[in-house]
Write a protein that holds these residues in place. Sequence first.
Motif, PDB file in Angstrom:
ATOM      1  N   PHE A 306       0.831  -1.211   0.000  1.00 31.63           N
ATOM      2  CA  PHE A 306       0.000   0.000   0.000  1.00 31.63           C
ATOM      3  C   PHE A 306       0.861   1.255   0.000  1.00 31.63           C
ATOM      4  O   PHE A 306       0.615   2.199  -0.763  1.00 31.63           O
ATOM      5  CB  PHE A 306      -0.923  -0.004   1.220  1.00 31.63           C
ATOM      6  CG  PHE A 306      -1.685   1.271   1.405  1.00 31.63           C
ATOM      7  CD1 PHE A 306      -2.811   1.541   0.624  1.00 31.63           C
ATOM      8  CD2 PHE A 306      -1.286   2.213   2.344  1.00 31.63           C
ATOM      9  CE1 PHE A 306      -3.519   2.722   0.792  1.00 31.63           C
ATOM     10  CE2 PHE A 306      -1.983   3.402   2.510  1.00 31.63           C
ATOM     11  CZ  PHE A 306      -3.099   3.662   1.733  1.00 31.63           C
ATOM     12  N   ALA A 307       1.906   1.267   0.856  1.00 32.54           N
ATOM     13  CA  ALA A 307       2.795   2.427   0.919  1.00 32.54           C
ATOM     14  C   ALA A 307       3.533   2.618  -0.404  1.00 32.54           C
ATOM     15  O   ALA A 307       3.719   3.753  -0.865  1.00 32.54           O
ATOM     16  CB  ALA A 307       3.788   2.262   2.069  1.00 32.54           C
ATOM     17  N   SER A 308       3.954   1.513  -1.017  1.00 34.99           N
ATOM     18  CA  SER A 308       4.654   1.608  -2.297  1.00 34.99           C
ATOM     19  C   SER A 308       3.740   2.143  -3.392  1.00 34.99           C
ATOM     20  O   SER A 308       4.148   2.972  -4.209  1.00 34.99           O
ATOM     21  CB  SER A 308       5.204   0.231  -2.687  1.00 34.99           C
ATOM     22  OG  SER A 308       5.779   0.274  -3.971  1.00 34.99           O
ATOM     23  N   ARG A 309       2.499   1.673  -3.426  1.00 33.03           N
ATOM     24  CA  ARG A 309       1.552   2.143  -4.443  1.00 33.03           C
ATOM     25  C   ARG A 309       1.212   3.613  -4.253  1.00 33.03           C
ATOM     26  O   ARG A 309       1.027   4.348  -5.223  1.00 33.03           O
ATOM     27  CB  ARG A 309       0.284   1.294  -4.397  1.00 33.03           C
ATOM     28  CG  ARG A 309      -0.708   1.629  -5.506  1.00 33.03           C
ATOM     29  CD  ARG A 309      -1.872   0.670  -5.568  1.00 33.03           C
ATOM     30  NE  ARG A 309      -2.667   0.717  -4.352  1.00 33.03           N
ATOM     31  CZ  ARG A 309      -2.754  -0.280  -3.476  1.00 33.03           C
ATOM     32  NH1 ARG A 309      -2.066  -1.403  -3.663  1.00 33.03           N
ATOM     33  NH2 ARG A 309      -3.502  -0.170  -2.399  1.00 33.03           N
ATOM     34  N   LYS A 310       1.187   4.057  -3.010  1.00 31.23           N
ATOM     35  CA  LYS A 310       0.789   5.433  -2.721  1.00 31.23           C
ATOM     36  C   LYS A 310       1.922   6.423  -2.979  1.00 31.23           C
ATOM     37  O   LYS A 310       1.699   7.508  -3.531  1.00 31.23           O
ATOM     38  CB  LYS A 310       0.322   5.544  -1.260  1.00 31.23           C
ATOM     39  CG  LYS A 310      -0.219   6.923  -0.883  1.00 31.23           C
ATOM     40  CD  LYS A 310      -0.765   6.921   0.521  1.00 31.23           C
ATOM     41  CE  LYS A 310      -1.317   8.286   0.913  1.00 31.23           C
ATOM     42  NZ  LYS A 310      -2.443   8.701   0.058  1.00 31.23           N
ATOM     43  N   PHE A 311       3.150   6.043  -2.583  1.00 31.94           N
ATOM     44  CA  PHE A 311       4.253   7.000  -2.650  1.00 31.94           C
ATOM     45  C   PHE A 311       5.187   6.755  -3.834  1.00 31.94           C
ATOM     46  O   PHE A 311       5.693   7.701  -4.430  1.00 31.94           O
ATOM     47  CB  PHE A 311       5.053   6.948  -1.345  1.00 31.94           C
ATOM     48  CG  PHE A 311       4.252   7.314  -0.128  1.00 31.94           C
ATOM     49  CD1 PHE A 311       3.865   8.638   0.085  1.00 31.94           C
ATOM     50  CD2 PHE A 311       3.864   6.353   0.784  1.00 31.94           C
ATOM     51  CE1 PHE A 311       3.115   8.971   1.196  1.00 31.94           C
ATOM     52  CE2 PHE A 311       3.113   6.679   1.903  1.00 31.94           C
ATOM     53  CZ  PHE A 311       2.729   8.003   2.108  1.00 31.94           C
ATOM     54  N   LYS A 313       4.315   4.786  -6.551  1.00 29.72           N
ATOM     55  CA  LYS A 313       3.511   4.481  -7.739  1.00 29.72           C
ATOM     56  C   LYS A 313       3.867   3.148  -8.364  1.00 29.72           C
ATOM     57  O   LYS A 313       3.676   2.921  -9.552  1.00 29.72           O
ATOM     58  CB  LYS A 313       3.670   5.596  -8.796  1.00 29.72           C
ATOM     59  CG  LYS A 313       3.427   7.005  -8.267  1.00 29.72           C
ATOM     60  CD  LYS A 313       2.058   7.170  -7.652  1.00 29.72           C
ATOM     61  CE  LYS A 313       1.858   8.599  -7.138  1.00 29.72           C
ATOM     62  NZ  LYS A 313       0.557   8.758  -6.447  1.00 29.72           N
ATOM     63  N   SER A 315       3.714  -1.221  -7.312  1.00 30.59           N
ATOM     64  CA  SER A 315       3.278  -2.203  -6.322  1.00 30.59           C
ATOM     65  C   SER A 315       3.151  -3.559  -6.972  1.00 30.59           C
ATOM     66  O   SER A 315       3.224  -3.694  -8.194  1.00 30.59           O
ATOM     67  CB  SER A 315       1.935  -1.775  -5.704  1.00 30.59           C
ATOM     68  OG  SER A 315       0.930  -1.708  -6.703  1.00 30.59           O
TER      69      SER A 315
END
Length: 317
Positions: A306-311, A313, A315
């Motif tokens: 989730f953190a990777s997808r949010k910050f 981009k 995942s």
Amino acid sequence: MLTTSAVSKRPRRRAGRSGKRKSSRRGDWQLYTLVVIPVIWFIVFRYAPMVGNVIAFRRFVPGGSMYGEEWVGLKYVKMFISDPTFWRVFRNTVIIGFSTLLVSFPAPIILALLLNEVRRTWFKKIVQTVSYLPHFLSMVIIAGIIMEVVAVDGPINSLITAMGGQAVNFIQTAKAFVPIYVVSDVWQTVGWGTILYLAALTTIDESLYEAAQIDGANRWQQTWHITLPGIRPTIVTLLILNVGSFLAVGFEKILLIYNPLTYETGDVISTYLYRVGLQSSNFSYAAAIGLFESLIGLIMVMTANFASRKFAKTSLW
């Protein structure tokens, strides 16, 4: 308005596409057969054993039902939550896992970047061969090499005594266990870990480096603004996978090199499960601890993704 002939042609086109997909699947049946064995392996050794987690909530008796004799609810969960030994091994697992992630994860990236700058092919091949070799050694051999290197009469202590110091029995020193494990893990895995990063580096467009050179960028600036962003998806993917196995530190190596004198810092969840589950035959208690460890790993993977997808981009899903 649509004519009758136009309407009648639509199902035929759909059938044609469907027929092409079916023929494509039939033509690639050899490729699909390659997936059969891995799928069977995962079902037999990964998914089917999950059914055994039920004994974490049932009292298991050797010789009785493999699913336990009676329902006890959260009895074993409460046992390990109130067990000070469990929290000691949990602390050790977190320390070793975090130290390994902090040191071992960036090491292959650094080595891959350094090898990418080497222009002499023969030197690059020598470095790769030497760094890959430990990955193919048996864990027993790895443990034997570690024991010999840190022994009282080993090379490290020989260097210490040559400089006027006193030999130290590192393998029986609790404070030395984590550094020994982390350094040996870097030595064992750094070469093999560079393979994916070197492969990712080959996908970067060379014209980007040429444009950066025209703009006056030096090698460090090219690495920071072109190379690292180019391999970022690979870095993020491997980081998420490593976070998922954060608590699953090397059971075999720790079991081979630790001893009762280093239990204070070297005893981890996996070795504790081995003693409790297999040596003491308390399978229900061990299953409850293992299930707790798996749930933490699942939460950490989902959080990291989730953190990777949010910050970043990027995942896994």
